[in-house]
Design an enzyme around this catalytic site. Structure first.
Site, PDB file in Angstrom:
ATOM      1  N   CYS A  27      33.769  35.719  30.513  1.00  0.00           N
ATOM      2  CA  CYS A  27      33.034  34.859  31.127  1.00  0.00           C
ATOM      3  C   CYS A  27      33.227  33.726  31.777  1.00  0.00           C
ATOM      4  CB  CYS A  27      31.832  34.395  29.954  1.00  0.00           C
ATOM      5  SG  CYS A  27      30.867  35.833  29.312  1.00  0.00           S
ATOM      6  N   CYS A  64      45.481  31.519  43.833  1.00  0.00           N
ATOM      7  CA  CYS A  64      44.460  32.101  43.049  1.00  0.00           C
ATOM      8  C   CYS A  64      43.815  31.157  42.153  1.00  0.00           C
ATOM      9  CB  CYS A  64      44.532  33.471  42.770  1.00  0.00           C
ATOM     10  SG  CYS A  64      45.743  33.515  41.474  1.00  0.00           S
TER      11      CYS A  64
END
Length: 467
Positions: free
Chosen positions: A223, A420
């Site tokens: 999550c 990233c």
């Protein structure tokens, strides 16, 4: 309450008795229980008998997070007599938008203790049993065997397979759910519980019957990385509680052969297993959510856990067989980038500040939602998921490799630096760009920034809003 021939009738229907009612075991409902659970007991199918079954039941909730909090609230509110909660984490501020059993004042507290404090304020009547640590192969059977029904409210396949395997071996029904981003799923397994090796299409499957192989590690995101909508995980947790209450009140947690449920109709106990899928659409003004129920098959004869020739044992699980971590993992790809194609966040920043870097293109492969919170000056957002899809299409169908990047970045000979979120996606991006020939046969430098934006926050800018 009414008077009848001079004999006072209590709400329990017992002449001359106090406000309590006995079931077959002699357990009586107290006045407090009558008042608290009255609206529930008058629902068709529940009654006093169903309520007494709940009060006499024991439920274990594994995970005190987004699923476990709403599930625990309704399990406690319904009056389940004993509620065990197991979780080894502490409350963090980022939990609170979805983990509704915690609060700002309890940040830093063990989740188990925080949730039990919340539940006691809601309903002080049940007995709450805390397990402030993680479920492991060594402790799982000892804990699970003490309860009538298990709720899997965890967020990783390693623990899901462990829970299901133990539930098969100790004959416990399992309600399992999962949620990520805008969708969730739920299913009831091993209900009514059936001994290992007893295989028939009418018996409910275990987790391994439904998911023989775990998802590839590359597809498993938390999550914290993918995001989660609170109402989605909350909906799944509430649905888990609903299934648990139904099972316990109807005694479906007891094998049919032992008198579980309606013994006069065994087929009632052997319901068609289904997978409930819930999808929440943030971008649609009409029809904001959908439910789908997919029929699932029964037990599989060749199932590793519950099949007729299964060799799975509790002793083996405690000894490390199977190895759940290994089963759910794939060998991590070795980093093949040579040192000259990697640079640390600190070194990249220092070179920029000193003007030592040549004019270059900086590609940020985070998803647009992450990118919107902040980025390195001059970065171009090329979301990793879309990048991989374009790369696969070019490899499959042909077409110019330059289409994978914005026009100015694709046609330029300037060096490319790739960053990233945590440093993994950027390495794969560098390799893909080289495979597509965008390094001009080695003439154009393509470089990975080690550790991604997480390292940028740690090494360069502590105020960066890393999410």
């Amino acid at each position: 309450m009414e008077e009848n021939g001079g004999i006072r009738q209590s709400v329990n229907g017992a002449a001359g008795a106090s406000n309590s009612v006995a079931n077959g075991s002699g357990r009586r409902l107290t006045d407090d229980e009558f008042e608290r659970y009255s609206r529930q007991m008058i629902v068709p199918g529940m009654g006093k008998e169903g309520q007494l079954r709940l009060i006499n039941s024991r439920v274990l909730i594994i995970g005190a997070g987004g699923l476990g909090c709403p599930a625990a609230q309704y399990i406690a509110g319904a009056g389940v007599g004993t509620i065990g909660i197991i979780d080894g984490d502490v409350v963090e501020a980022s939990n609170l938008h979805r983990q509704v059993g915690h609060s700002t004042s309890r940040i830093g507290m063990k989740k188990v203790d925080s949730l039990i404090a919340h539940l006691k304020a809601l309903n002080p009547l049940p007995t709450y049993v805390p397990y402030p640590f993680r479920l492991t192969p060594q402790n799982a059977a000892d804990i699970i065997s003490k309860y009538d029904l298990i709720l899997d409210c965890t967020d990783n396949p390693v623990t899901r397979y462990l829970i299901s395997d133990v539930c098969v071996l100790v004959c416990k029904p399992l309600v399992t759910a999962a949620a990520i981003q805008k969708s969730g799923q739920l299913t009831v397994l091993n209900c009514p519980p059936t001994p290992q090796g007893l295989v028939d299409g009418k018996y409910a499957p275990c987790y391994r019957c439904c998911f023989r192989k775990p998802p590839p590690p590359s597809s498993m995101v938390s999550c914290g990385e993918a995001g989660i909508m609170g109402p989605v995980v909350g909906m799944m947790g509430v649905a888990q509680a609903g299934e648990a209450i139904k099972i316990l009140a109807s005694a479906l947690h007891i094998p049919a052969e032992a008198g579980g449920g309606d013994s006069s109709n065994t087929e009632r106990n052997l319901q068609q297993p289904t997978l409930l899928i819930y999808t929440y659409d943030l971008e649609s003004a009409v029809g904001p959510y959908t439910f789908r129920a997919l029929k699932m098959g029964g037990r599989k004869r060749n199932c590793f856990a519950c099949g007729e020739n299964s060799t799975l044992t509790l002793e083996g699980i405690k000894a490390g067989t199977p190895d759940y971590v290994q089963f759910c993992s794939a060998p991590a790809p070795a980093v093949s980038l040579p040192p000259e194609e990697r640079i640390t966040a600190a070194a990249y920043h220092a070179a920029r500040e000193k003007g030592e870097l040549p004019e270059h293109i900086l590609i940020d492969t985070r998803e647009k939602e992450h990118f919107s919170f902040g980025s390195i000056e001059g970065a171009i957002n090329v979301p990793f998921g879309k990048f991989l899809m374009k790369a696969a299409a070019i490899k499959r169908d042909g077409g110019p490799a330059s289409e994978i990047l914005p026009a100015d970045a694709a046609t330029s000979d300037k060096p490319i630096f790739v960053v990233c979120r945590t440093g993994a996606d950027s390495q794969e991006t560098v390799e893909k760009l080289k495979e597509l020939g965008l390094d001009r046969g080695g003439k154009r430098r393509i470089v990975d920034i080690v550790g991604g934006m997480k390292a940028w926050k740690q090494e360069v800018d502590p105020t960066f809003p890393y999410i």
